[in-house]
Design a protein around this motif. Structure first.
Motif, PDB file in Angstrom:
ATOM      1  N   ASP A 167       1.001  -1.280  -0.207  1.00 30.73           N
ATOM      2  CA  ASP A 167      -0.126   0.057  -0.023  1.00 30.73           C
ATOM      3  C   ASP A 167       0.516   1.174   0.046  1.00 30.73           C
ATOM      4  O   ASP A 167       0.161   2.141   0.260  1.00 30.73           O
ATOM      5  N   ARG A 168       2.529   1.179   0.019  1.00 29.99           N
ATOM      6  CA  ARG A 168       3.194   2.241   0.147  1.00 29.99           C
ATOM      7  C   ARG A 168       3.450   3.079   1.396  1.00 29.99           C
ATOM      8  O   ARG A 168       3.441   4.317   0.986  1.00 29.99           O
ATOM      9  N   ARG A 169       2.552   2.994   1.756  1.00 29.78           N
ATOM     10  CA  ARG A 169       2.648   3.370   3.187  1.00 29.78           C
ATOM     11  C   ARG A 169       3.288   3.323   4.608  1.00 29.78           C
ATOM     12  O   ARG A 169       3.828   3.522   5.799  1.00 29.78           O
ATOM     13  N   GLU A 190       2.112   8.789   0.737  1.00 29.32           N
ATOM     14  CA  GLU A 190       2.668   7.379   0.612  1.00 29.32           C
ATOM     15  C   GLU A 190       3.879   7.792  -0.471  1.00 29.32           C
ATOM     16  O   GLU A 190       4.145   8.663  -0.823  1.00 29.32           O
TER      17      GLU A 190
END
Length: 122
Positions: A13-15, A61
């Motif tokens: 989720d790129r978080r 992100e």
């Protein structure tokens, strides 16, 4: 240097940036923490009294993780911030002190009447 990263992995989720070190330490660093604690002059200023509180980054992100030599990574965030060079020691420090740093960030937001919520484009 005390330890060396054995893995740097960005979550789907790129978080979250997962960082593992050769001494067994492992940290999950939120994109929001990394963005608001970026070692860049844009965030840190040019001295301890110049640190900026960056609002609206709850949903930020990480778009890219690029190696910088053998000592750091450069992160590009979806707000196009990309000037912070995150050295191994700094990533380790954020892993070990991230909760306190994040609480200080939340306190600074509140004191300045700012929010973690992103501004919505109209």
């Amino acid at each position: 240097m005390s330890s060396w990263p054995t893995e740097i992995r960005l979550s789907k989720d790129r978080r979250t940036l997962h960082v593992s070190f050769d001494d067994g330490a492992s940290h999950a660093l939120s994109a929001e923490l990394l963005r608001v604690e970026s070692p860049s002059a844009e965030v840190q200023g040019h001295g301890p009294t110049q640190k900026k509180t960056i609002p609206g980054k709850r949903e930020v992100e990480i778009l890219k993780v690029e190696p910088v030599g053998h000592y750091a990574v450069k992160l590009t965030f979806d707000d196009m911030h990309d000037t912070g060079i995150f050295g191994w020691d700094y990533l380790r420090e954020l892993g070990e002190t991230g909760e306190a740093k994040f609480q200080a960030y939340l306190d600074a937001l509140e004191a300045q009447g700012l929010s973690r919520e992103p501004l919505r484009r109209r």
